[in-house]
Write a protein that holds these residues in place. Structure first.
Motif, PDB file in Angstrom:
ATOM      1  N   PRO A   1      -1.661  -1.141   3.290  1.00 21.21           N
ATOM      2  CA  PRO A   1      -1.138  -1.175   4.660  1.00 21.21           C
ATOM      3  C   PRO A   1      -0.265   0.032   4.995  1.00 21.21           C
ATOM      4  O   PRO A   1      -0.232   0.476   6.149  1.00 21.21           O
ATOM      5  N   ILE A   2       0.443   0.566   3.986  1.00 19.31           N
ATOM      6  CA  ILE A   2       1.300   1.724   4.228  1.00 19.31           C
ATOM      7  C   ILE A   2       0.470   2.992   4.367  1.00 19.31           C
ATOM      8  O   ILE A   2       0.737   3.846   5.223  1.00 19.31           O
ATOM      9  N   LYS A   3      -0.556   3.131   3.549  1.00 19.57           N
ATOM     10  CA  LYS A   3      -1.387   4.341   3.576  1.00 19.57           C
ATOM     11  C   LYS A   3      -2.399   4.319   4.719  1.00 19.57           C
ATOM     12  O   LYS A   3      -2.632   5.341   5.372  1.00 19.57           O
TER      13      LYS A   3
ATOM     14  N   LEU B   1      -1.895  -1.222   9.249  1.00 14.91           N
ATOM     15  CA  LEU B   1      -2.220  -2.645   9.242  1.00 14.91           C
ATOM     16  C   LEU B   1      -3.633  -2.927   9.741  1.00 14.91           C
ATOM     17  O   LEU B   1      -4.351  -3.753   9.175  1.00 14.91           O
ATOM     18  N   GLN B   2      -4.048  -2.231  10.804  1.00 10.24           N
ATOM     19  CA  GLN B   2      -5.359  -2.540  11.382  1.00 10.24           C
ATOM     20  C   GLN B   2      -6.500  -2.209  10.426  1.00 10.24           C
ATOM     21  O   GLN B   2      -7.414  -3.024  10.226  1.00 10.24           O
ATOM     22  N   LYS B   3      -6.476  -1.026   9.831  1.00 13.44           N
ATOM     23  CA  LYS B   3      -7.538  -0.664   8.890  1.00 13.44           C
ATOM     24  C   LYS B   3      -7.526  -1.582   7.664  1.00 13.44           C
ATOM     25  O   LYS B   3      -8.581  -1.903   7.111  1.00 13.44           O
ATOM     26  N   SER B   4      -6.348  -1.989   7.241  1.00 13.33           N
ATOM     27  CA  SER B   4      -6.238  -2.914   6.111  1.00 13.33           C
ATOM     28  C   SER B   4      -6.847  -4.263   6.464  1.00 13.33           C
ATOM     29  O   SER B   4      -7.499  -4.900   5.631  1.00 13.33           O
TER      30      SER B   4
ATOM     31  N   SER C   1       3.643  -4.697 -12.667  1.00 15.52           N
ATOM     32  CA  SER C   1       4.986  -4.862 -12.118  1.00 15.52           C
ATOM     33  C   SER C   1       5.754  -3.548 -12.058  1.00 15.52           C
ATOM     34  O   SER C   1       6.553  -3.332 -11.150  1.00 15.52           O
ATOM     35  N   THR C   2       5.509  -2.670 -13.040  1.00 18.13           N
ATOM     36  CA  THR C   2       6.267  -1.423 -13.108  1.00 18.13           C
ATOM     37  C   THR C   2       5.626  -0.273 -12.328  1.00 18.13           C
ATOM     38  O   THR C   2       6.339   0.606 -11.825  1.00 18.13           O
ATOM     39  N   HIS C   3       4.301  -0.278 -12.203  1.00 20.47           N
ATOM     40  CA  HIS C   3       3.628   0.854 -11.579  1.00 20.47           C
ATOM     41  C   HIS C   3       2.565   0.473 -10.535  1.00 20.47           C
ATOM     42  O   HIS C   3       2.644   0.883  -9.377  1.00 20.47           O
ATOM     43  N   LEU C   4       1.580  -0.312 -10.963  1.00 21.58           N
ATOM     44  CA  LEU C   4       0.389  -0.518 -10.142  1.00 21.58           C
ATOM     45  C   LEU C   4       0.668  -1.217  -8.811  1.00 21.58           C
ATOM     46  O   LEU C   4      -0.008  -0.956  -7.822  1.00 21.58           O
ATOM     47  N   LYS C   5       1.650  -2.108  -8.794  1.00 23.24           N
ATOM     48  CA  LYS C   5       1.928  -2.860  -7.572  1.00 23.24           C
ATOM     49  C   LYS C   5       2.293  -1.935  -6.414  1.00 23.24           C
ATOM     50  O   LYS C   5       2.040  -2.265  -5.256  1.00 23.24           O
ATOM     51  N   ARG C   6       2.862  -0.807  -6.733  1.00 24.31           N
ATOM     52  CA  ARG C   6       3.320   0.120  -5.697  1.00 24.31           C
ATOM     53  C   ARG C   6       2.279   1.176  -5.348  1.00 24.31           C
ATOM     54  O   ARG C   6       2.540   2.056  -4.550  1.00 24.31           O
ATOM     55  N   GLN C   7       1.099   1.064  -5.965  1.00 21.08           N
ATOM     56  CA  GLN C   7       0.053   2.057  -5.758  1.00 21.08           C
ATOM     57  C   GLN C   7      -1.047   1.531  -4.833  1.00 21.08           C
ATOM     58  O   GLN C   7      -1.206   0.335  -4.632  1.00 21.08           O
TER      59      GLN C   7
ATOM     60  N   GLU D   1       2.264  -8.465   4.613  1.00 16.69           N
ATOM     61  CA  GLU D   1       3.478  -9.252   4.843  1.00 16.69           C
ATOM     62  C   GLU D   1       4.716  -8.488   4.368  1.00 16.69           C
ATOM     63  O   GLU D   1       5.776  -8.541   5.006  1.00 16.69           O
ATOM     64  N   ASP D   2       4.588  -7.769   3.249  1.00 13.01           N
ATOM     65  CA  ASP D   2       5.725  -7.063   2.646  1.00 13.01           C
ATOM     66  C   ASP D   2       5.814  -5.611   3.091  1.00 13.01           C
ATOM     67  O   ASP D   2       6.488  -4.800   2.444  1.00 13.01           O
ATOM     68  N   PHE D   3       5.143  -5.287   4.170  1.00  9.79           N
ATOM     69  CA  PHE D   3       5.034  -3.903   4.647  1.00  9.79           C
ATOM     70  C   PHE D   3       6.400  -3.215   4.742  1.00  9.79           C
ATOM     71  O   PHE D   3       6.589  -2.103   4.240  1.00  9.79           O
TER      72      PHE D   3
END
Length: 316
Positions: A223-225, A228-231, A132-138, A209-211
């Motif tokens: 999806p950000i890195k 969307l298509q490659k993801s 919740s604090t770190h990994l979710k955003r990685q 969905e949360d892009f």
């Protein structure tokens, strides 16, 4: 009602049913073959299952606590923290649920004579906090963490039932002079693999969905890195890896006389997964990805329900 929404009560029901089916339909029937009573009696199982549910509920609370800004962008109508539940109350409840969950697991571990078993619950609480604090955003690490936590739902039962430990080195089919039975460790292992792979796929789709909100908050999800298509391609590749063993298993089950379970595997799991992978790339809207994530959860539930058919055919 706000608290039930915060802890995702519907997901907690699925978690409990997953453990209930795995215990009642795979582990409990082992009693007739065991030389001693199972540790996971009804009472001990219930404590372990409630422990799992409480720790999962705490995880949902802390996840929303650190995601207030992101959720305000991605799903403002679903945010309950601050609006209906004070942040301080959420943190207190998170702590209470975690402590209660660990105590229940500790009781079962003590009865089994292995206090070390409770390390699994401690690791899970730590992973949920760090997620919740770190990994979710990685990139990717958050997705894999949640997939592992999903797999731990069944792994916990295998750890806390000593009668299963002796089957780890046994073949997939255990034959005696009068009968043959599927190795319960192998059976549960299939569901662990299925839970891990489909949860990994679902977490990537949820990131799609949360892009928008994730990007505004500086997250570096797949999806950000990658875009969307490659993801989508990566998720479909994971889907193929998950589907091929199911396809092979379905065919082998039918050829081995397990006709109902084999047909169910093909019709309720393999075909829906193939259709899901094809449809995934059709649109790139938030609503489409939300629908895809929901559909994947439905396939996961169908996988859990297959344990009922397994039990019926195994004891016919």
């Amino acid at each position: 009602m706000a608290w039930l929404k915060l802890v995702r009560w519907y997901n907690l029901v699925i978690i409990f049913l997953t453990q209930l089916f795995a215990w009642g339909l795979v582990i409990l029937p082992m009693q007739q073959h065991a030389n001693s009573n199972l540790l996971l009696s009804a009472g001990n199982f219930f404590m372990l299952a409630v422990s799992t549910v409480l720790i999962a509920a705490a995880g949902y609370i802390i996840n929303d606590y650190f995601d207030i800004k992101i959720d305000a962008i991605n799903r403002p109508d679903k945010v309950v923290l601050e609006k209906r539940i004070p942040l301080k109350s959420a943190i207190v409840m998170h702590t209470v649920l975690n402590v209660a969950g660990i105590i229940l697991a500790l009781v079962v571990a003590r009865r089994g004579g292995h206090y070390s078993w409770v390390l699994l619950q401690l690791v899970c609480t730590g992973m949920l906090w760090f997620y919740s604090t770190h990994l979710k955003r990685q990139f990717m690490s958050g997705n894999i963490t949640v997939a592992l936590l999903s797999a731990f739902t069944i792994t916990a039962l295998m750890l806390y039932e000593p009668a299963l430990h002796g089957y780890i080195s046994q073949p997939a089919i255990i034959r005696t002079a009068t009968s043959a039975m599927p190795n319960p460790v192998w059976v549960l292992g299939v569901y662990i693999f299925f839970a891990f792979m489909l949860t990994w796929m679902r977490e990537i789709v949820k990131d799609m969905e949360d892009f928008k909100g994730d990007a505004e908050q500086g997250c570096v999800t797949m999806p950000i890195k990658w875009g969307l298509q490659k993801s989508e391609w990566f998720t479909q590749a994971i889907g193929v890896v998950a589907t091929l063993p199911l396809l092979q298993a379905g065919i082998k089950l039918i050829m081995s006389g397990w006709t109902i379970l084999g047909c169910y595997t093909l019709v309720a799991l393999v075909i829906p997964l193939i259709i899901w992978m094809i449809v995934l790339g059709k649109k790139t809207t938030q609503q489409h990805y939300h629908s895809a994530a929901t559909q994947l959860k439905g396939i996961m539930v169908a996988g859990i329900l297959s344990l009922i058919i397994y039990y019926i055919e195994a004891h016919a």
